[in-house]
Design an enzyme around this catalytic site. Sequence first.
Site, PDB file in Angstrom:
ATOM      1  N   HIS A 153      -5.890  10.681  -5.551  1.00  0.00           N
ATOM      2  CA  HIS A 153      -7.130  10.463  -4.803  1.00  0.00           C
ATOM      3  C   HIS A 153      -7.959   9.325  -5.415  1.00  0.00           C
ATOM      4  CE1 HIS A 153      -8.166  13.254  -8.083  1.00  0.00           C
ATOM      5  NE2 HIS A 153      -9.370  12.702  -8.040  1.00  0.00           N
ATOM      6  N   ILE A 189      -1.284  -2.911  -0.830  1.00  0.00           N
ATOM      7  CA  ILE A 189      -0.647  -1.917   0.024  1.00  0.00           C
ATOM      8  C   ILE A 189      -1.167  -2.073   1.445  1.00  0.00           C
ATOM      9  CG2 ILE A 189      -0.221  -0.232  -1.809  1.00  0.00           C
ATOM     10  CD1 ILE A 189      -2.823   1.129  -1.066  1.00  0.00           C
ATOM     11  N   ASP A 190      -0.452  -1.484   2.399  1.00  0.00           N
ATOM     12  CA  ASP A 190      -0.841  -1.653   3.796  1.00  0.00           C
ATOM     13  C   ASP A 190      -1.317  -0.339   4.426  1.00  0.00           C
ATOM     14  OD1 ASP A 190       1.527  -0.323   3.910  1.00  0.00           O
ATOM     15  OD2 ASP A 190       2.490  -1.650   5.364  1.00  0.00           O
ATOM     16  N   GLY A 241       0.326  -2.649  -6.410  1.00  0.00           N
ATOM     17  CA  GLY A 241      -0.313  -3.893  -6.004  1.00  0.00           C
ATOM     18  C   GLY A 241      -0.933  -3.735  -4.633  1.00  0.00           C
ATOM     19  N   TYR A 262     -14.641  -0.289  -9.308  1.00  0.00           N
ATOM     20  CA  TYR A 262     -13.300   0.252  -9.100  1.00  0.00           C
ATOM     21  C   TYR A 262     -12.375  -0.144 -10.243  1.00  0.00           C
ATOM     22  CZ  TYR A 262      -8.888   1.248  -6.685  1.00  0.00           C
ATOM     23  OH  TYR A 262      -7.656   1.731  -6.342  1.00  0.00           O
ATOM     24  N   SER A 314      -3.543   1.211 -10.327  1.00  0.00           N
ATOM     25  CA  SER A 314      -3.607  -0.043  -9.578  1.00  0.00           C
ATOM     26  C   SER A 314      -3.437  -1.226 -10.510  1.00  0.00           C
ATOM     27  CB  SER A 314      -4.948  -0.149  -8.849  1.00  0.00           C
ATOM     28  OG  SER A 314      -5.148  -1.434  -8.314  1.00  0.00           O
TER      29      SER A 314
END
Length: 246
Positions: free
Chosen positions: A119, A217-218, A215, A182, A169
């Site tokens: 999450h 992402i879609d 990396g 972030y 990430s």
Amino acid sequence: MMLLGKVLCVLGVLAGLLAFFWRDTWNPESLSGARVLLTGASAGIGEEMAYHYSTFGAELVLTARREAALQRVKEKCMELGAKRVFYFMADMASPEEPQKVVQFALQKLGGLDYLVLNHIGWSPFEMWDRDVAHVQWLMQVNFLSYLGLVSAALPALEESKGSLVVVSSLVGRIATPFAAPYTATKFALEGFFASLRQELVMQQKEVSVTVCILGLIDTESALKKTRCVHGSIRRGACGRNRSYKS
């Protein structure tokens, strides 16, 4: 220059030999009946991971904030072959929720083999505007709740010699503009779990720790943020949503 070329050539040959002789010893059947607690499971990467675990016959506890989405994912997991699926609605912005989630999972599954932490809190791509409250909120969702979940689940993982999987990430390795809050949370994850891995080894506790570095992402939420950045980086251009991807 010639010496460098020779070194690179040797390294290339060694890499080729390693790739040729490498044998993947992972057995898909090891996930049949595995007890998995997966956070952020109602959309995006978490949803897809739930489906993959299901195809191998795992037993799942899914958690996120949205009940309707969790119910939808649960139903598909059952169709794909999951042995059992439960879900627990939780908002990780609340410090009390991680303990409740783990207790629920242990009650339903009788133990844990995998704790998958996925999450994340929503943070718009923009220049940091000195909003400390947002950083504190994001740190609770993206970092402190991870610690709470691990703290509660670690005894069960030690008993099962299980695995801890953390979805992180690339910005946890390389600082980037327009994502300072972030990025800070992801750097915190990297440091903590790297240290925890070493401490578990020193204590001879057989719990594996895997940090997944993603990396671009879609997923729907990622694409939305990308479109906002492409259109404008002015503060407020994309809005600010105090919720996390569930």
